[in-house]
Design an enzyme around this catalytic site. Structure first.
Site, PDB file in Angstrom:
ATOM      1  CB  SER A   1      -1.011  -0.211   1.386  1.00  0.00           C
ATOM      2  OG  SER A   1      -1.416   1.150   1.267  1.00  0.00           O
TER       3      SER A   1
ATOM      4  CE  LYS B   1      -3.165  -2.511  -0.894  1.00  0.00           C
ATOM      5  NZ  LYS B   1      -3.236  -1.913  -2.225  1.00  0.00           N
TER       6      LYS B   1
ATOM      7  CG  HIS C   1      -4.854  -0.660   4.114  1.00  0.00           C
ATOM      8  ND1 HIS C   1      -5.363  -0.174   2.692  1.00  0.00           N
ATOM      9  CD2 HIS C   1      -3.966  -0.290   4.223  1.00  0.00           C
ATOM     10  CE1 HIS C   1      -4.092   1.159   2.682  1.00  0.00           C
ATOM     11  NE2 HIS C   1      -3.498   1.330   3.581  1.00  0.00           N
ATOM     12  CG  ASN C   2      -6.880  -1.096  -0.645  1.00  0.00           C
ATOM     13  OD1 ASN C   2      -6.019  -1.294   0.354  1.00  0.00           O
ATOM     14  ND2 ASN C   2      -6.937  -1.110  -1.971  1.00  0.00           N
TER      15      ASN C   2
ATOM     16  CD  GLU D   1      -7.598   3.884   0.763  1.00  0.00           C
ATOM     17  OE1 GLU D   1      -6.540   2.796   0.194  1.00  0.00           O
ATOM     18  OE2 GLU D   1      -7.829   3.379  -1.208  1.00  0.00           O
TER      19      GLU D   1
HETATM   20  P1  NBP Z   1      -0.485  -2.243 -13.664  1.00  0.00           P
HETATM   21  O1  NBP Z   1      -1.726  -3.131 -13.427  1.00  0.00           O
HETATM   22  O2  NBP Z   1      -0.986  -1.347 -14.538  1.00  0.00           O
HETATM   23  O3  NBP Z   1       0.063  -3.649 -15.171  1.00  0.00           O
HETATM   24  C1  NBP Z   1       1.191  -3.332 -15.902  1.00  0.00           C
HETATM   25  C2  NBP Z   1       2.326  -3.999 -16.155  1.00  0.00           C
HETATM   26  O4  NBP Z   1       1.612  -5.409 -16.571  1.00  0.00           O
HETATM   27  C3  NBP Z   1       2.924  -3.430 -16.987  1.00  0.00           C
HETATM   28  O5  NBP Z   1       3.943  -3.891 -16.906  1.00  0.00           O
HETATM   29  C4  NBP Z   1       2.355  -4.615 -18.359  1.00  0.00           C
HETATM   30  O6  NBP Z   1       2.593  -5.284 -19.202  1.00  0.00           O
HETATM   31  C5  NBP Z   1       2.206  -5.967 -17.240  1.00  0.00           C
HETATM   32  N1  NBP Z   1       1.412  -7.046 -17.789  1.00  0.00           N
HETATM   33  C6  NBP Z   1      -0.230  -6.817 -18.196  1.00  0.00           C
HETATM   34 BR1  NBP Z   1      -1.077  -6.034 -18.315  1.00  0.00          BR
HETATM   35  N2  NBP Z   1      -0.610  -8.318 -18.220  1.00  0.00           N
HETATM   36  C7  NBP Z   1       0.613  -9.200 -18.716  1.00  0.00           C
HETATM   37  C8  NBP Z   1       0.203 -10.060 -19.235  1.00  0.00           C
HETATM   38  N3  NBP Z   1       0.011 -10.728 -19.423  1.00  0.00           N
HETATM   39  N4  NBP Z   1       1.994 -10.590 -19.179  1.00  0.00           N
HETATM   40  C9  NBP Z   1       2.854  -9.996 -18.667  1.00  0.00           C
HETATM   41  N5  NBP Z   1       2.716  -8.902 -17.993  1.00  0.00           N
HETATM   42  C10 NBP Z   1       1.842  -8.299 -18.141  1.00  0.00           C
HETATM   43  O7  NBP Z   1       0.550  -2.022 -13.752  1.00  0.00           O
HETATM   44  P2  NBP Z   1       0.298  -0.898 -11.422  1.00  0.00           P
HETATM   45  O8  NBP Z   1      -0.444   0.289 -12.119  1.00  0.00           O
HETATM   46  O9  NBP Z   1       2.126  -0.701 -12.265  1.00  0.00           O
HETATM   47  O10 NBP Z   1       0.256  -2.034 -11.097  1.00  0.00           O
HETATM   48  C11 NBP Z   1       0.520  -3.208 -10.959  1.00  0.00           C
HETATM   49  C12 NBP Z   1      -0.090  -3.491  -9.614  1.00  0.00           C
HETATM   50  O11 NBP Z   1       0.299  -2.955  -8.516  1.00  0.00           O
HETATM   51  C13 NBP Z   1      -1.572  -4.467  -9.982  1.00  0.00           C
HETATM   52  O12 NBP Z   1      -2.100  -5.459  -9.185  1.00  0.00           O
HETATM   53  C14 NBP Z   1      -1.783  -2.902  -8.761  1.00  0.00           C
HETATM   54  O13 NBP Z   1      -3.831  -3.691  -8.570  1.00  0.00           O
HETATM   55  C15 NBP Z   1      -1.077  -3.121  -7.907  1.00  0.00           C
HETATM   56  N6  NBP Z   1      -1.610  -1.798  -6.955  1.00  0.00           N
HETATM   57  C16 NBP Z   1      -1.366  -0.757  -7.738  1.00  0.00           C
HETATM   58  C17 NBP Z   1      -1.028   0.548  -7.205  1.00  0.00           C
HETATM   59  C18 NBP Z   1      -1.009   2.057  -7.501  1.00  0.00           C
HETATM   60  O14 NBP Z   1      -1.439   2.661  -7.042  1.00  0.00           O
HETATM   61  N7  NBP Z   1      -0.837   2.057  -9.374  1.00  0.00           N
HETATM   62  C19 NBP Z   1      -1.195   0.977  -5.672  1.00  0.00           C
HETATM   63  C20 NBP Z   1      -0.556  -0.405  -5.179  1.00  0.00           C
HETATM   64  C21 NBP Z   1      -0.983  -1.634  -5.682  1.00  0.00           C
HETATM   65  P3  NBP Z   1       3.372  -4.464 -20.526  1.00  0.00           P
HETATM   66  O15 NBP Z   1       3.936  -3.427 -20.430  1.00  0.00           O
HETATM   67  O16 NBP Z   1       4.227  -5.344 -21.592  1.00  0.00           O
HETATM   68  O17 NBP Z   1       2.149  -3.979 -21.218  1.00  0.00           O
END
Ligand code: NBP
Length: 490
Positions: free
Chosen positions: A132, A188, A191-192, A195
């Site tokens: 988080s 987690k 937590h959400n 939130e």
């Molecule tokens: P995203 O959730 O937007 O995912 C994008 C990533 O997933 C890219 O690296 C993409 O590769 C890869 N990907 C996908 Br889509 N399909 C794939 C597949 N079939 N095989 C391999 N790679 C694949 O990224 P994020 O926002 O950085 O979040 C990552 C995780 O962290 C998620 O579970 C999210 O819920 C969690 N999270 C996010 C936050 C936040 O604030 N954003 C906070 C806490 C947790 P590509 O570049 O080749 O398309």
């Protein structure tokens, strides 16, 4: 990249969260192997932030696996759901027994339980880590909630603790082993859920201050700033003051007035409410906050028609002057009491989940992990930690510190809910939290009547207050009572 040098950890999935966690790890002295399905993200990260520390660039999962020291630690940061399974499927044949796959995304805990079991059969560790703090947290120190085996934590714990946020109160890392399999992602998720409720009660307080006491956003920003110096001190109160102070450059109006009043969600609040239903844990304040978002974003047309056509039936109440300081204080107390209920419900859900899934959850440790790095970070968490430090209270509200606090909060809470109801201002979480509180402390609940009804139409039987056993009244016969043990099914 250094030739032949092995990395201590690999990260696959370099969108914002993965990239920032990789940079955080590198900044803390670890050599990090980088991989992304499309190599552009890997190269962009190296071009912009390659100087943050030691990185090894890889183009394929095989290269990623080959670049790691043993046992291998691979952090998956791809989109939650099917992509996580896809990556696991591709990685598994490349790994050796004892290697550790870490999923730091927002996976749903049943998926984590399933994945952990399947990989354990192959001799691999699978650790679901709740992370988080969003982008900034990932880069500078998130709150981390790892599950998985105790054995795997020995290999990854020190690294995670190093990159995690540190609690301002005692400098302790906001990362500790939670329990086995999906427990980290469950925590987690809760937590959400908290939130969601925390954000909604702040929203309700804002609405009341504005609609009842006529306090404009800029002035409210000052009130929230003051609140942030007391019991309510928290990240969410702090950013509320920032949002309320913001003026829209295009119109000169408060920004909050030009933002569409339809709140979105990504599903973790909903999962928490569902888990509450599944486990029989009354997380009503959390569920109401999910429903409040759903109502806000229901079809605009429906809301507009209701606004025009449904009678308000308001009840006149004695006036509250503009900016009335007593009302402001009542709202502050109602907000605090409702927030305490949301935490109490979250803790209850954790307690029940621990029993259901066989997790030995330490609620004081869990509260300690939320003191920094995450969205619900708040002063209050120190008191919650203390409440669970020795023997856990039957309900968080029954811990001595909170019991005493309730003496002070409850009259204000009742006044605010009554006033809001009379004036037609929706306060779903203030009100449902108060009903939960009253439900807990009520000597007799109408559930006795419900049991009577259930026995009437379905012979579900009922218990008696004065005798052990289950009983049934012969409703369609002579209405005598029989002991359920004597009823014979023909
Ligand atoms: P995203 O959730 O937007 O995912 C994008 C990533 O997933 C890219 O690296 C993409 O590769 C890869 N990907 C996908 Br889509 N399909 C794939 C597949 N079939 N095989 C391999 N790679 C694949 O990224 P994020 O926002 O950085 O979040 C990552 C995780 O962290 C998620 O579970 C999210 O819920 C969690 N999270 C996010 C936050 C936040 O604030 N954003 C906070 C806490 C947790 P590509 O570049 O080749 O398309």
């Amino acid at each position: 990249m250094t030739e032949n040098k092995k990395a201590q950890i690999g990260v696959t999935g370099l969108a914002v969260m993965g990239a920032n966690l990789a940079r955080n790890l590198a900044r803390n002295g670890y050599t990090v192997a980088l991989h992304n399905r499309s190599v552009e993200k890997t190269d962009a990260l190296l071009a912009e932030h390659g100087a943050d520390g030691d990185f090894i660039r890889t183009e394929s999962l095989q290269e990623l696996v080959d670049s790691l020291e043993s046992p291998r630690r691979i952090l998956i940061m791809v989109k939650a759901g099917a992509p996580v399974d896809a990556v696991i499927e591709q990685l598994t044949p490349l790994l050796d027994e004892g290697d550790i796959i870490i999923d730091g995304g927002n996976s749903h805990f049943p998926d984590t339980i399933r994945r952990e079991r399947a990989l354990a059969e192959k001799g691999l560790h699978f650790v679901g880590v709740g992370v988080s703090g969003g982008e900034e947290g990932a880069l500078w120190g998130p709150s981390m909630m790892p599950g998985g085996s105790a054995e795997s934590y020995k290999h990854i714990g020190p690294m995670l603790e190093k990159i995690a946020a540190k609690a301002p109160q005692d400098g302790a890392p906001c990362c500790a082993w939670i329990s086995t399999d999906g427990s980290g992602h469950f925590v987690k998720m809760v937590h959400n859920g908290i939130e969601y409720a925390d954000m909604q009660v702040i929203g309700e307080a804002y609405d009341l201050l504005r609609s009842v006491a006529g306090i404009e956003p800029a002035e409210q920003a000052e009130i929230f700033k003051t609140w942030n110096e007391g019991d309510l001190s928290s990240y969410l109160i702090e950013i509320t003051a920032e949002v309320l102070a913001q003026v829209d450059a295009k119109t000169g109006k408060p920004l909050v007035d030009v933002i569409v009043d339809a709140a979105g969600q990504k599903g973790t609040g909903l999962w928490t409410a569902k888990a509450g239903l599944d486990l029989g844990s009354p997380v009503s304040a959390i569920a109401e906050s999910v429903f409040a978002r759903a109502l806000s974003s229901s079809e605009r047309e429906q809301r507009e028609q209701a606004q025009r056509e449904l009678p308000a039936g308001l009840i006149a109440t004695t006036g509250i002057g503009a900016g009335d300081p007593e009302f402001v204080e009542d709202v502050r107390r109602a907000l605090f009491a409702s927030k305490l209920v949301a935490y109490a419900q979250g803790m209850d859900l954790l307690t029940r989940a621990g029993k259901e899934y066989g997790w030995d959850l330490k609620l004081d440790t869990i509260a300690s992990l939320w003191r920094a790095g995450c969205i619900i970070r708040a002063e209050l968490l120190g008191d919650i930690m203390a409440a669970y430090a020795d023997e856990a209270p039957a309900n968080m509200l029954l811990a001595p510190a909170f019991k005493n606090l309730m003496e002070e909060l409850v009259p204000s809470w009742r006044r605010v809910v009554a006033k809001a109801t009379a004036l037609g201002i929706p306060v779903p979480v203030f009100a449902s939290a108060l009903s939960y509180y009253d439900g807990l402390r009520r000597d007799r609940l109408p559930a006795s009547l419900i049991q009577g009804q259930r026995d009437f139409f379905g012979a579900h039987t009922y218990g008696r207050i004065d005798e052990e056993g289950a009983f049934h009244t012969m409703w369609s016969g002579d209405r005598s009572e029989v002991n359920a043990a004597d009823i014979h099914v023909h």
